[in-house]
Design a protein around this motif. Structure first.
Motif, PDB file in Angstrom:
ATOM      1  N   VAL A  28      17.816 -13.983  13.791  1.00 42.48           N
ATOM      2  CA  VAL A  28      18.276 -13.667  15.143  1.00 42.48           C
ATOM      3  C   VAL A  28      17.136 -13.832  16.145  1.00 42.48           C
ATOM      4  CG1 VAL A  28      19.290 -11.894  16.637  1.00 42.48           C
ATOM      5  CG2 VAL A  28      20.043 -12.111  14.259  1.00 42.48           C
ATOM      6  N   ARG A  29      16.021 -13.124  15.897  1.00 40.51           N
ATOM      7  CA  ARG A  29      14.867 -13.304  16.776  1.00 40.51           C
ATOM      8  C   ARG A  29      13.618 -12.698  16.152  1.00 40.51           C
ATOM      9  NH1 ARG A  29      13.093  -8.702  19.411  1.00 40.51           N
ATOM     10  NH2 ARG A  29      14.601  -7.086  20.003  1.00 40.51           N
ATOM     11  N   ASN A  30      12.478 -13.055  16.744  1.00 45.87           N
ATOM     12  CA  ASN A  30      11.210 -12.443  16.384  1.00 45.87           C
ATOM     13  C   ASN A  30      11.138 -11.028  16.943  1.00 45.87           C
ATOM     14  OD1 ASN A  30      10.177 -14.734  15.110  1.00 45.87           O
ATOM     15  ND2 ASN A  30       9.253 -15.526  16.988  1.00 45.87           N
ATOM     16  N   LEU A  31      10.417 -10.167  16.263  1.00 45.80           N
ATOM     17  CA  LEU A  31      10.124  -8.849  16.807  1.00 45.80           C
ATOM     18  C   LEU A  31       8.936  -8.952  17.760  1.00 45.80           C
ATOM     19  CD1 LEU A  31      10.426  -6.399  13.769  1.00 45.80           C
ATOM     20  CD2 LEU A  31      12.204  -7.332  15.240  1.00 45.80           C
ATOM     21  N   THR A  32       8.916  -8.100  18.767  1.00 47.30           N
ATOM     22  CA  THR A  32       7.763  -8.017  19.654  1.00 47.30           C
ATOM     23  C   THR A  32       6.652  -7.250  18.945  1.00 47.30           C
ATOM     24  OG1 THR A  32       8.443  -5.919  20.635  1.00 47.30           O
ATOM     25  CG2 THR A  32       9.299  -7.937  21.658  1.00 47.30           C
ATOM     26  N   ALA A  33       5.446  -7.322  19.502  1.00 49.44           N
ATOM     27  CA  ALA A  33       4.335  -6.553  18.931  1.00 49.44           C
ATOM     28  C   ALA A  33       4.655  -5.065  18.939  1.00 49.44           C
ATOM     29  CB  ALA A  33       3.049  -6.834  19.710  1.00 49.44           C
ATOM     30  N   GLY A  34       5.308  -4.597  20.010  1.00 46.13           N
ATOM     31  CA  GLY A  34       5.665  -3.186  20.097  1.00 46.13           C
ATOM     32  C   GLY A  34       6.668  -2.775  19.042  1.00 46.13           C
ATOM     33  N   GLU A  35       7.598  -3.668  18.725  1.00 46.25           N
ATOM     34  CA  GLU A  35       8.595  -3.360  17.698  1.00 46.25           C
ATOM     35  C   GLU A  35       7.987  -3.376  16.300  1.00 46.25           C
ATOM     36  OE1 GLU A  35      12.369  -5.158  20.264  1.00 46.25           O
ATOM     37  OE2 GLU A  35      11.289  -6.421  18.835  1.00 46.25           O
ATOM     38  N   ILE A  36       6.918  -4.151  16.128  1.00 42.70           N
ATOM     39  CA  ILE A  36       6.246  -4.197  14.828  1.00 42.70           C
ATOM     40  C   ILE A  36       5.373  -2.956  14.634  1.00 42.70           C
ATOM     41  CG2 ILE A  36       4.599  -5.466  13.396  1.00 42.70           C
ATOM     42  CD1 ILE A  36       5.610  -8.040  14.839  1.00 42.70           C
ATOM     43  N   LEU A  55      -1.249   9.959   4.529  1.00 42.82           N
ATOM     44  CA  LEU A  55      -0.027   9.678   3.778  1.00 42.82           C
ATOM     45  C   LEU A  55       0.359   8.212   3.890  1.00 42.82           C
ATOM     46  CD1 LEU A  55       2.070  12.842   4.745  1.00 42.82           C
ATOM     47  CD2 LEU A  55       0.704  12.468   2.685  1.00 42.82           C
ATOM     48  N   LEU A  56       0.111   7.626   5.059  1.00 45.92           N
ATOM     49  CA  LEU A  56       0.379   6.207   5.270  1.00 45.92           C
ATOM     50  C   LEU A  56      -0.979   5.510   5.338  1.00 45.92           C
ATOM     51  CD1 LEU A  56       2.882   4.756   7.923  1.00 45.92           C
ATOM     52  CD2 LEU A  56       0.931   3.522   6.996  1.00 45.92           C
ATOM     53  N   SER A  57      -1.379   4.920   4.227  1.00 46.14           N
ATOM     54  CA  SER A  57      -2.730   4.357   4.132  1.00 46.14           C
ATOM     55  C   SER A  57      -2.754   2.838   4.080  1.00 46.14           C
ATOM     56  CB  SER A  57      -3.430   4.904   2.883  1.00 46.14           C
ATOM     57  OG  SER A  57      -2.707   4.535   1.710  1.00 46.14           O
ATOM     58  N   ASN A  58      -1.622   2.221   3.771  1.00 41.51           N
ATOM     59  CA  ASN A  58      -1.572   0.767   3.598  1.00 41.51           C
ATOM     60  C   ASN A  58      -0.350   0.194   4.304  1.00 41.51           C
ATOM     61  OD1 ASN A  58      -3.123   1.914   1.232  1.00 41.51           O
ATOM     62  ND2 ASN A  58      -3.440  -0.258   0.837  1.00 41.51           N
ATOM     63  N   ILE A  59      -0.514  -1.020   4.813  1.00 45.94           N
ATOM     64  CA  ILE A  59       0.588  -1.754   5.437  1.00 45.94           C
ATOM     65  C   ILE A  59       0.765  -3.077   4.702  1.00 45.94           C
ATOM     66  CG2 ILE A  59       1.404  -2.930   7.528  1.00 45.94           C
ATOM     67  CD1 ILE A  59       1.369   0.053   7.852  1.00 45.94           C
ATOM     68  N   VAL A  60       2.005  -3.415   4.384  1.00 46.58           N
ATOM     69  CA  VAL A  60       2.289  -4.746   3.851  1.00 46.58           C
ATOM     70  C   VAL A  60       3.357  -5.397   4.724  1.00 46.58           C
ATOM     71  CG1 VAL A  60       1.581  -4.294   1.473  1.00 46.58           C
ATOM     72  CG2 VAL A  60       3.925  -3.800   2.145  1.00 46.58           C
ATOM     73  N   LEU A  61       3.057  -6.587   5.191  1.00 43.84           N
ATOM     74  CA  LEU A  61       4.032  -7.368   5.957  1.00 43.84           C
ATOM     75  C   LEU A  61       4.850  -8.165   4.957  1.00 43.84           C
ATOM     76  CD1 LEU A  61       1.449  -8.084   8.635  1.00 43.84           C
ATOM     77  CD2 LEU A  61       3.803  -7.573   9.318  1.00 43.84           C
ATOM     78  N   MET A  62       5.739  -7.438   4.281  1.00 42.99           N
ATOM     79  CA  MET A  62       6.570  -8.018   3.231  1.00 42.99           C
ATOM     80  C   MET A  62       8.031  -7.647   3.426  1.00 42.99           C
ATOM     81  SD  MET A  62       4.182  -7.385  -0.143  1.00 42.99           S
ATOM     82  CE  MET A  62       2.468  -7.944  -0.197  1.00 42.99           C
ATOM     83  N   GLY A  63       8.367  -7.177   4.632  1.00 38.20           N
ATOM     84  CA  GLY A  63       9.745  -6.814   4.923  1.00 38.20           C
ATOM     85  C   GLY A  63      10.541  -8.034   5.359  1.00 38.20           C
ATOM     86  N   MET A  64      11.417  -7.850   6.322  1.00 33.16           N
ATOM     87  CA  MET A  64      12.288  -8.928   6.769  1.00 33.16           C
ATOM     88  C   MET A  64      11.514  -9.934   7.614  1.00 33.16           C
ATOM     89  SD  MET A  64      15.476  -6.430   7.773  1.00 33.16           S
ATOM     90  CE  MET A  64      16.434  -7.756   8.513  1.00 33.16           C
ATOM     91  N   VAL A 100      14.083 -10.249  12.858  1.00 38.26           N
ATOM     92  CA  VAL A 100      15.445  -9.824  12.541  1.00 38.26           C
ATOM     93  C   VAL A 100      16.071 -10.966  11.756  1.00 38.26           C
ATOM     94  CG1 VAL A 100      17.667  -9.050  13.422  1.00 38.26           C
ATOM     95  CG2 VAL A 100      15.585  -8.533  14.699  1.00 38.26           C
ATOM     96  N   GLY A 101      16.283 -10.746  10.460  1.00 41.18           N
ATOM     97  CA  GLY A 101      16.755 -11.824   9.607  1.00 41.18           C
ATOM     98  C   GLY A 101      15.605 -12.723   9.199  1.00 41.18           C
ATOM     99  N   CYS A 102      15.936 -13.897   8.692  1.00 35.19           N
ATOM    100  CA  CYS A 102      14.898 -14.816   8.221  1.00 35.19           C
ATOM    101  C   CYS A 102      15.462 -16.226   8.196  1.00 35.19           C
ATOM    102  CB  CYS A 102      14.413 -14.410   6.831  1.00 35.19           C
ATOM    103  SG  CYS A 102      12.960 -15.325   6.260  1.00 35.19           S
ATOM    104  N   THR A 103      14.593 -17.183   8.448  1.00 35.29           N
ATOM    105  CA  THR A 103      15.015 -18.581   8.476  1.00 35.29           C
ATOM    106  C   THR A 103      14.781 -19.313   7.154  1.00 35.29           C
ATOM    107  OG1 THR A 103      14.817 -20.636   9.745  1.00 35.29           O
ATOM    108  CG2 THR A 103      12.790 -19.468   9.293  1.00 35.29           C
TER     109      THR A 103
END
Length: 394
Positions: free
Chosen positions: A152-160, A187-196, A135-138
């Motif tokens: 604010v904080r890290n997301l949990t594995a479940g939230e990711i 329809l959902l074939s790829n994941i990118v960890l490029m969000g917040m 949530v947010g970024c440092t």
């Protein structure tokens, strides 16, 4: 580098088995061993626990089921026991926006009332989901809207992993009862960890979530279809290959420390030379698994022909491709997008040096869903550790 420098910032990460106000544990995000442990703690005989965990795993991640009562291969009494102790809970979708180009942006609410953004980008041959890890970024990168929102904080594995699940809900991608999970087009074939957020500042939770996403008896995404983007947390880069095994992208964006210090302030801790050393030693780097160098094109800042030539020299010897990103503007942004002719000239120099240099097509700009534009609608300031825990009912 100072040995006592913490690798991760001091942020609140919720416990691995967070309980809700009603005392129930959310099963989403638990690894297989943790799921088995949770079942045993709730009274499942130890000899049955692995089998029960496998059954639940398939219901949750292969079928997308959230109701224990619908799990018909489990005894009715056992389903009641599960419902007494556990929930299967995804993040709440607060809003969905759809761009003129088909891009979808979800604002999702997680524990404590915090919100993150998730973006689905459909293309002819793939569907990519851009997910958040914090949530947010440092990092306060000057070209990124998320960087203006305090961490604010890290997301949990479940939230990711839950972000993947809510997107599949919206896309109606879970198989129907009696239908094989591989019969529908993906329809959902790829994941990118490029969000917040910076994924490598939340390594364990990101790792666990991606292991769940890659599990062949669940969501079953190939590791080659998952890309983790880091701004350059050097001590965690090798670990990414060893413990996650996905594709790696680096937010590079400059060819001198002087410029990168301003654009990507983490460079002051791990400068370009240290970052490149880590990338040259990256265990999975090869011609078939090239490292992606992301390079946002900022007018008059990092887009000269000299920058392009210097970039080619810097990455020499690293199996790589360069992804050029036209800057996506946001309110109050201190930069402008490079002219298209300048971007093409930059790309041509890289291409002639032997590197692929695709120019990323901006997607979802009309709904502020493009690269660098994500920011929670309501999160504006860091909360104290006590506030975060109180909000989450801990």
């Amino acid at each position: 580098m100072m040995t006592d420098t913490p690798i991760t910032p001091d942020v609140t990460a919720l416990p691995r088995l967070p309980k809700r106000a009603d005392g129930k544990v959310n099963l989403v995000g638990l690894t297989r061993p943790r799921l088995r442990e949770a079942l045993i703690a709730a009274g499942t005989p130890e000899k049955q626990a692995k089998m029960r965990a496998d059954q639940l795993w398939q219901w949750i991640y292969q079928r997308g089921e959230a109701d224990f009562a619908a799990m018909t291969n489990l005894a009715k009494a056992y389903r009641a026991t599960l419902a007494e102790h556990f929930v299967i809970e995804r993040p709440e979708v607060v809003s969905k926006q759809v761009s003129a180009d088909g891009t979808r942006k979800y604002l999702v609410r997680i524990s404590g009332g915090h919100e993150v953004e998730v973006v689905y980008i459909p293309e002819e041959d793939r569907g990519t989901l851009c997910i958040s890890s914090q949530v947010g970024c440092t990092l306060t990168c000057s070209f990124c809207h998320t960087g203006t929102q305090k961490l604010v904080r890290n997301l949990t594995a479940g939230e990711i992993v839950g972000q993947i699940m809510v997107a599949r809900d919206d896309l109606d991608e879970w198989p129907n009862p009696g239908e094989g999970s591989d019969l529908r087009p993906r329809l959902l074939s790829n994941i990118v960890l490029m969000g917040m957020g910076e994924p490598l500042y939340n390594f364990e939770n990101v790792r666990d979530a991606m292991k769940i996403a890659m599990d062949p008896e669940g969501i079953s995404l190939s590791r080659r279809r998952i890309t983790l983007s880091t701004s350059g947390v050097v001590p965690e880069i090798a670990r990414t290959a060893q413990e996650i095994g996905c594709q790696l992208a680096v937010s590079f964006h400059a060819t001198t420390d002087e410029v990168r210090d301003k654009l990507v302030p983490i460079n002051r801790k791990w400068p370009i030379a240290a970052l490149l050393d880590a990338l040259r030693a990256y265990p999975k780097a090869s011609n078939s698994e090239r490292i992606t160098f992301e390079y946002v094109m900022l007018k008059g800042v990092n887009d000269s022909d000299a920058d392009a030539r210097r970039l080619v020299q810097l990455i020499r010897g690293i199996p790589a491709k360069i992804n050029l990103i036209p800057f996506n503007e946001w309110p109050g942004a201190p930069h402008e997008r490079s002219d298209w002719e300048r971007i093409e000239s930059f790309a041509d120099i890289i291409y002639k040096a032997g590197y692929a240099s695709p120019i990323r097509t901006p997607r979802g700009e009309d709904i502020m869903a493009a690269c660098g534009q994500l920011k929670s609608a309501t999160e504006r300031a860091r909360k104290s550790r006590a506030q975060v825990e109180a909000d989450a009912g801990l």
